[in-house]
Motif scaffolding. Structure first.
Motif, PDB file in Angstrom:
ATOM      1  N   GLY A 229      12.526   2.436  -7.453  1.00 56.32           N
ATOM      2  CA  GLY A 229      11.684   3.131  -8.425  1.00 56.32           C
ATOM      3  C   GLY A 229      12.566   3.834  -9.442  1.00 56.32           C
ATOM      4  O   GLY A 229      13.292   3.197 -10.210  1.00 56.32           O
TER       5      GLY A 229
ATOM      6  N   GLY B 212       0.793  -1.227   0.000  1.00 58.44           N
ATOM      7  CA  GLY B 212       0.000   0.000   0.000  1.00 58.44           C
ATOM      8  C   GLY B 212       0.820   1.268   0.000  1.00 58.44           C
ATOM      9  O   GLY B 212       1.986   1.266  -0.400  1.00 58.44           O
TER      10      GLY B 212
ATOM     11  N   GLY C 147       9.558  12.989  -7.172  1.00 62.70           N
ATOM     12  CA  GLY C 147       8.395  12.159  -7.527  1.00 62.70           C
ATOM     13  C   GLY C 147       8.284  10.961  -6.604  1.00 62.70           C
ATOM     14  O   GLY C 147       8.805  10.975  -5.492  1.00 62.70           O
TER      15      GLY C 147
ATOM     16  N   ALA D 244      14.372   9.794  -0.473  1.00 67.15           N
ATOM     17  CA  ALA D 244      14.573  11.164  -0.945  1.00 67.15           C
ATOM     18  C   ALA D 244      15.738  11.238  -1.944  1.00 67.15           C
ATOM     19  O   ALA D 244      16.244  10.221  -2.415  1.00 67.15           O
ATOM     20  CB  ALA D 244      14.851  12.056   0.265  1.00 67.15           C
TER      21      ALA D 244
HETATM   22  N1  AR6 Z   1       4.067   4.438  -0.666  1.00 75.77           N
HETATM   23  C1  AR6 Z   1       4.990   3.446  -0.649  1.00 75.77           C
HETATM   24  N2  AR6 Z   1       5.820   3.196  -1.665  1.00 75.77           N
HETATM   25  C2  AR6 Z   1       5.734   3.991  -2.756  1.00 75.77           C
HETATM   26  C3  AR6 Z   1       4.814   5.062  -2.852  1.00 75.77           C
HETATM   27  C4  AR6 Z   1       3.938   5.276  -1.734  1.00 75.77           C
HETATM   28  N3  AR6 Z   1       3.051   6.244  -1.730  1.00 75.77           N
HETATM   29  N4  AR6 Z   1       4.990   5.657  -4.067  1.00 75.77           N
HETATM   30  C5  AR6 Z   1       5.981   4.985  -4.700  1.00 75.77           C
HETATM   31  N5  AR6 Z   1       6.429   3.971  -3.917  1.00 75.77           N
HETATM   32  P1  AR6 Z   1      10.921   5.994  -5.811  1.00 75.77           P
HETATM   33  P2  AR6 Z   1      13.850   5.821  -5.532  1.00 75.77           P
HETATM   34  C6  AR6 Z   1       7.479   2.969  -4.169  1.00 75.77           C
HETATM   35  O1  AR6 Z   1      11.018   6.231  -7.264  1.00 75.77           O
HETATM   36  O2  AR6 Z   1      13.895   4.728  -6.526  1.00 75.77           O
HETATM   37  C7  AR6 Z   1      12.186  10.666  -6.112  1.00 75.77           C
HETATM   38  O3  AR6 Z   1      11.888  11.556  -7.135  1.00 75.77           O
HETATM   39  C8  AR6 Z   1       7.869   2.687  -5.584  1.00 75.77           C
HETATM   40  O4  AR6 Z   1       6.975   1.766  -6.175  1.00 75.77           O
HETATM   41  O5  AR6 Z   1       9.929   6.767  -5.013  1.00 75.77           O
HETATM   42  O6  AR6 Z   1      14.616   5.681  -4.255  1.00 75.77           O
HETATM   43  C9  AR6 Z   1      13.209  11.197  -5.141  1.00 75.77           C
HETATM   44  O7  AR6 Z   1      13.111  12.600  -4.972  1.00 75.77           O
HETATM   45  C10 AR6 Z   1       9.250   2.076  -5.401  1.00 75.77           C
HETATM   46  O8  AR6 Z   1       9.161   0.686  -5.123  1.00 75.77           O
HETATM   47  O9  AR6 Z   1      12.349   6.211  -5.065  1.00 75.77           O
HETATM   48  C11 AR6 Z   1      14.493  10.807  -5.793  1.00 75.77           C
HETATM   49  O10 AR6 Z   1      14.899  11.755  -6.751  1.00 75.77           O
HETATM   50  C12 AR6 Z   1       9.781   2.765  -4.144  1.00 75.77           C
HETATM   51  O11 AR6 Z   1       8.675   3.455  -3.561  1.00 75.77           O
HETATM   52  C13 AR6 Z   1      14.187   9.497  -6.449  1.00 75.77           C
HETATM   53  O12 AR6 Z   1      12.781   9.509  -6.681  1.00 75.77           O
HETATM   54  C14 AR6 Z   1      10.895   3.744  -4.412  1.00 75.77           C
HETATM   55  O13 AR6 Z   1      10.643   4.439  -5.622  1.00 75.77           O
HETATM   56  C15 AR6 Z   1      14.494   8.326  -5.550  1.00 75.77           C
HETATM   57  O14 AR6 Z   1      14.323   7.140  -6.268  1.00 75.77           O
END
Ligand code: AR6
Length: 175
Positions: free
Chosen positions: A125, A11, A33, A25
């Protein structure tokens, strides 16, 4: 000592009622995003203001490290912002940096008396870390941290947004 419970949920981490949620972050701490965007949207402007203050003090957050803010309108008390590594083939120190994210987040949580903490799947992500490899690092690091430290933390929740991560974590935590 009582054993810490490790759980997996599928979730949105912004909805999880724990003492601290962890944010995936970036070095700027100024939002983005993915889960970062969702946390700032749901938590409101106070979180970003605190991030700006931390940035003014220490110039952002290096990869693998973590900083803590309050949680604005979120049900949690704190947001721990950590910066995962960008996947670049796996030979550039990514596993060590990802492990540091989990370890430093737990350490910071502990310093603030946190009893329950929720992690997203950091770096899997936009940052492109292969999900299966990241899940192994996450589970191994959290388990070994909890074995090594006397800790206030009673509950750790891995919050998986997508089905693939949810299944990976369920499998890893069964054993
Ligand atoms: N709750 C839980 N997990 C989530 C949610 C949510 N609401 N939304 C997305 N995820 P990412 P990163 C998952 O891209 O790869 C940002 O722009 C998603 O499916 O959020 O560490 C930051 O500012 C994935 O499995 O983070 C950085 O620039 C996981 O969260 C960059 O993205 C991480 O995806 C960081 O990239």
């Amino acid at each position: 000592m009582e054993k810490t419970v490790i759980e997996v949920q599928q979730g949105d981490i912004t909805k999880v009622a724990v003492d601290a949620i962890v944010n995936a972050a970036n070095n700027s701490l100024l939002g983005g995003g993915g889960v970062d965007g969702a946390i700032h949207r749901a938590g409101g402007p106070d979180i970003l203001e605190e991030c700006r203050q931390i940035r003014a003090r220490q110039g952002g957050c290096p990869t693998g490290e973590a900083v803590i803010t309050t949680a604005g309108r979120l049900p949690a008390k704190y947001v721990i912002h950590t910066v995962g590594p960008i996947w670049d083939g796996g030979q550039k120190g990514e596993p060590g940096l990802l492990a540091s994210c989990y370890r430093n987040s737990l350490k910071l949580a502990q310093e603030h008396g946190v009893q329950s903490i929720a992690f997203p799947n950091i770096s899997t992500g936009v940052y492109g870390y292969p999900k299966d490899k990241a899940a192994k690092v996450a589970v191994e690091t959290v388990k070994s941290y909890l074995q090594e430290q006397a800790t206030s933390i009673k509950q750790v929740v891995f919050v998986c947004f997508d089905e693939e991560n949810y299944e990976l974590y369920q499998r890893l935590l069964q054993g």
